[in-house]
Design an enzyme around this catalytic site. Structure first.
Site, mmCIF file in Angstrom:
data_model
loop_
_atom_site.group_PDB
_atom_site.id
_atom_site.type_symbol
_atom_site.label_atom_id
_atom_site.label_comp_id
_atom_site.label_asym_id
_atom_site.label_seq_id
_atom_site.Cartn_x
_atom_site.Cartn_y
_atom_site.Cartn_z
ATOM 1 C CD GLU A 42 27.346 83.788 134.328
ATOM 2 O OE1 GLU A 42 26.283 83.293 135.056
ATOM 3 O OE2 GLU A 42 25.933 83.023 133.095
ATOM 4 C CG ASP A 53 23.138 76.021 126.018
ATOM 5 O OD1 ASP A 53 22.704 77.239 126.863
ATOM 6 O OD2 ASP A 53 24.958 76.208 126.592
ATOM 7 C CE1 TYR A 168 21.052 80.729 136.145
ATOM 8 C CE2 TYR A 168 23.325 81.106 134.847
ATOM 9 C CZ TYR A 168 21.915 81.032 134.664
ATOM 10 O OH TYR A 168 21.272 81.196 133.535
#
Ligand SMILES: Cc1ncc(COP(=O)(O)O)c(C=O)c1O
Lengths: 261, 411
Positions: A42, A53, A168
Site C-alpha cells: 500500500e 491518521d 480492509y
C-alpha cells in the site's frame, strides 16, 4: 488470476505493508519491503489533512509534502515499482481530494497506466462511491473498502457493494497508530464479516510486532502494518531500507507460518 | 416548517445530503454509522414539538432572543456623505452580538447539545477558530453538565487569549493543535480524530454550516432563527422586506442563518462576504473567490487548494474567517446565482471596525467588520429608500488585542 488472488493464498495469510510515498527514498524502501517478504504494497499518497491518521503517519505526510512530492511523483514511483516488481499487488491509499482533483477518470487512467491494482480512499464513504468507484471499476482497478468495529451486519452490504480485491478490516475505532484491538474481538468480527463475503479480509491498525501479526494471521487472510514502518522511515531516513527489511522479514515469517502447527 | 415550493431555494439538501453537487458525507467508515444515527435522530427531533419547545425556551431565556433589529442612522448618514445625489441606502443590523456569549454561535450550540442529550451522548467535543464557538460550546456544556473538550489551533490560542480563558472558566479542556498552520482547519482535523476514537459516547458539536451531512442542514436550521426573526421584525418596523442582506462568511453559518428564510423572496438580494486577507492575489481565506470544488472535512465544497488537491493555508486577520473552505450550501447558492459573494481585505475590515465603533457606539467582532466593509462599498450605489440589513454576528471584545496590534497600539 489477479495479483490479489495470487497474494492472498488459501493456506496462509498475506503481509500487507504500508508506507507513505515521498517520505525517505521510496523506491529503496519499497524494495526492502518486498525483499523482506511483503505480499501486498500500500503506497500512501501524501495529503495536507490526513484526518484519519495518528501522529506518525501525519508527520510522514507532511515530511513528504515538505520535500515537494507531487501527484505526478507518486504516480512515477508507482510505475517504477511495477516495472521492478511485476507480480506484487500495488494499492494506492489516501484521501479523496488528491484523487479526484483532476476528475476520477483522470485518476483511473493514470492508475491503469502505472499498473496499480487497487485504491483505498479513506474518506470516500460507500455512499459517495459515484465520485470515484465507477471510474476505477471501468479500468479494472479495485476499490478496496474499509470495515470497522462500527460497521454492523446491516451496514456491511453497503460497504461490500462495488468493492473488490480485498476488504480492509480496521480493528480499532480510532486513528492509525499505537492502539491495538483484542484478538478475540478481531476474530469475532472477521468471522462475522466472512458470512457476507468471499473477499479476503486483511486486518490492520495498531499492528507492530511479529507476535501481534501472528495472532491475527491465524484468524484473517491478511495483516496490514503501517505506522511501525513509518516510524522507521522517520527515525532512520535514508538508512531506513535495512531496518525495514529486517522488520518485514520477521513479520512475514510470523504471518506466513502462523497457521502451521 | 414553512411551505416549500417545487422550485424553491429552500428545499436543499436532497436525501443524500447533497446541495446540487456539493455537500455529502465524506467521512471515514468508523464515523458513517454515527452520522447516519445523527441524521435519523435529527429527523425525529424536527418533528417533535417538545424538542422545538425546549430549543425556543432556551433561546428566549438563556440566550436572550429575539435579538434586536437596529436602524444604524449615524452610519447611514456617514456613508451618505460621499454618496452620489439620491444614493446611500438605509443600514440596519440584526444584533446577534447581544446574545449570551457575544455571537450567533450559541444558537447552534443550544440546538446541538439538545440533540446530543437526546442521543444519550455524555461527552462533547468541538473545534474553534476565534474561540466564539468554543466559548458557546463550553457554555452549553456547563449549562447541561457535560464534559467538554475544545480543539483550537495553537496560533488561535495565542491570538484569542481572552476566549481561551473564558472557556477554561466554563470548565472546558482546551487542546492546542500544532499541526499544519495551527488554525481552524487543523483544529477540525484533530476534533475528527478524537471523534473517530470516541464514537460510542462523544457528540461533535460542529461550529459552522459545514462538515458531513446532516451538519450543514442542522446548523443552518438552528441558525435560521436569525433570519426568521429579522424577517418578522423588518416587516413590523418598516412594512417591507430589506433589499439587500449582508453577512460575513467563515464556514457560513451566520450568513446562511440570515439568508435562508429569505431565499424564496425574489426581491431580496443577498451578499456573502469572504475574507480577502492580504488580498486575493496574496494569502487570503476567500474559498469561493479563489478556490475550486473539492473534498475536505466530510463535505464537497469550494476549497483553497493547489493543482494536486493539497489544501492551502488560509489567512485572515479574523480568526473566525480563517478557514480554506466554506459550507456546501453557499457553494451551491453561488453556482445557482441566488446569492452574490464578494470579499474584503484585512485593512478594509479594520477600517470598518473603527467606523462602526465611532458612528454607532458598537464594537463589532472582526468577522462582521467584513460585512460592514462590504456595506461601505454597496450603500452608496443603492438608493436612499433602499434597505440593507446586515448580520452583526459578534461583538469585538475578543478582538481588541488583535486590532490594537494591527493599529500599532501598545496595550
Ligand atoms: C463572530 C463570528 N462571526 C462569524 C464567524 C464565522 O463563522 P460563520 O461563517 O459560520 O458564521 C465566527 C467564527 O468563529 C465568529 O466568531
Amino acid at each position: 488470476m489477479t495479483r490479489f488472488q495470487s497474494a492472498f493464498k488459501p493456506d496462509r495469510a498475506a503481509l500487507v505493508c504500508f508506507i507513505t510515498a515521498g517520505d525517505g527514498d521510496t523506491a529503496a524502501n519499497l524494495d526492502a519491503l518486498v525483499e523482506g517478504g511483503a505480499d501486498v504494497i500500500e503506497l500512501g499518497m501524501p495529503f495536507t489533512d490526513p484526518m484519519a491518521d495518528g501522529p506518525a503517519i501525519q508527520k510522514a505526510n507532511l515530511r513528504s509534502l515538505a520535500k515537494g512530492t507531487k501527484t505526478a511523483d507518486v504516480l512515477a514511483m508507482a510505475k517504477a515499482f511495477r516495472e521492478r516488481h511485476p507480480d506484487i499487488p500495488l494499492v494506492l491509499m489516501g484521501y479523496a481530494n488528491p484523487m479526484v482533483r483532476r476528475g476520477p477518470e483522470w485518476f483511473a487512467d493514470r492508475l491503469e497506466e502505472v499498473g496499480a491494482d487497487g485504491v483505498i480512499c479513506v474518506d470516500l464513504a460507500p455512499e459517495e462511491d459515484p465520485d470515484l468507484g465507477p471510474a476505477l471499476r471501468a479500468k479494472g482497478i479495485s476499490p478496496i473498502r474499509l470495515a470497522t468495529p462500527t460497521t454492523d451486519d446491516k451496514r456491511l452490504p453497503k460497504v461490500l457493494e462495488g468493492s473488490s480485491g480485498f476488504l480492509y478490516y480496521v480493528s480499532v475505532a480510532g486513528i492509525t497508530g499505537k492502539q491495538q484491538a483484542a484478538i478475540d474481538s478481531i476474530e469475532a468480527n472477521v468471522t462475522r464479516i466472512k458470512k457476507q463475503t468471499d473477499l479476503p479480509i486483511a486486518v490492520g491498525f495498531g499492528v507492530r510486532t511479529p507476535q501481534q501479526a501472528e495472532a491475527i494471521a491465524k484468524v484473517a487472510d491478511g495483516v496490514v502494518v503501517g505506522s511501525a514502518f513509518i516510524d522507521i522511515v522517520g527515525e532512520h531516513g535514508e538508512n531506513a531500507p535495512q531496518h525495514l527489511r529486517e522488520l518485514t522479514a520477521s513479520l512475514a515469517k510470523a504471518v506466513h507460518n502462523a497457521r502451521k502447527g | 416548517m414553512t411551505e416549500q415550493k417545487p422550485n424553491s431555494f429552500r428545499n436543499q439538501p436532497d436525501e443524500r445530503g447533497h446541495f446540487g453537487q456539493f455537500g455529502g458525507r465524506y467521512v471515514a467508515e468508523t464515523l458513517m454509522p454515527l452520522i447516519l444515527d445523527l441524521e435519523q435522530e435529527y429527523t425525529a427531533a424536527k418533528k417533535d414539538p417538545a424538542f422545538d419547545a425546549q430549543f425556543q425556551d432556551l433561546l428566549e431565556h438563556y440566550v436572550g432572543r429575539p435579538s434586536p433589529l437596529y436602524h444604524a442612522e449615524r452610519l447611514t448618514e456617514e456613508l451618505r456623505k460621499d454618496a452620489p445625489e439620491g444614493k446611500g441606502a438605509e443600514i440596519w443590523f440584526k444584533r446577534d452580538e447581544l446574545n449570551h456569549t457575544g455571537a450567533h454561535k450559541i444558537n447552534n450550540c443550544i440546538g446541538q447539545i439538545l440533540l446530543a442529550i437526546r442521543m444519550g451522548k455524555t461527552r462533547i467535543i468541538a473545534e474553534t477558530g476565534a474561540g466564539q464557538h468554543g466559548v458557546a460550546t463550553a457554555t452549553v456544556c456547563a449549562r447541561f453538565g457535560l464534559p467538554c473538550v475544545v480543539y483550537m489551533g495553537k496560533t488561535d490560542v495565542e491570538r484569542q487569549a481572552p476566549n481561551v480563558f473564558r472557556m477554561k472558566l466554563l470548565g472546558a479542556e482546551i487542546v492546542p493543535v500544532t499541526s499544519g498552520a495551527a488554525t481552524l482547519k487543523d483544529a477540525m482535523n484533530e476534533a475528527l480524530r478524537d471523534w473517530v476514537a470516541n464514537v460510542h459516547d462523544t457528540f461533535y458539536i460542529i461550529g459552522t454550516a459545514a462538515g458531513p451531512h446532516p451538519y450543514p442542514e442542522l446548523v443552518r436550521d438552528f441558525q435560521s432563527v436569525i433570519g426568521k426573526e429579522a424577517r418578522e421584525q423588518m416587516q413590523k418596523r418598516t412594512g417591507r422586506l430589506p433589499d439587500l442582506l449582508v453577512a460575513a462568511i467563515g464556514g457560513g453559518s451566520n450568513a446562511i442563518g440570515l439568508f435562508h428564510p429569505f431565499l424564496d423572496d425574489p426581491d431580496v438580494n443577498m451578499l456573502g462576504v469572504e475574507a480577502a486577507g492580504h488580498g486575493l492575489d496574496k494569502k487570503h481565506a476567500a474559498s469561493l473567490a479563489g478556490g475550486f470544488p473539492g473534498i475536505l472535512h466530510g463535505n464537497k465544497t469550494y476549497l483553497l487548494q493547489d493543482e494536486d488537491g493539497q489544501i492551502a493555508e488560509a489567512h485572515s486577520i479574523s480568526a473566525g474567517l480563517d478557514y480554506p473552505g466554506i459550507g456546501p450550501e453557499h457553494a451551491w447558492l453561488k453556482e445557482t446565482g441566488r446569492v452574490e459573494y464578494t470579499s474584503v481585505t484585512d485593512d478594509e475590515a479594520l477600517s470598518a471596525f473603527q467606523l462602526l465603533c465611532r458612528t454607532e457606539g458598537i464594537i463589532p467582532a472582526l468577522e462582521p467588520s467584513h460585512a460592514i466593509a462590504a456595506i461601505v462599498k454597496r450603500a452608496k450605489e443603492m438608493d436612499r429608500d433602499q434597505i440593507i440589513l446586515a448580520n452583526l454576528c459578534g461583538r469585538g471584545d475578543k478582538d481588541i488585542f488583535t486590532v490594537a496590534d494591527a493599529l500599532g497600539v501598545e496595550m
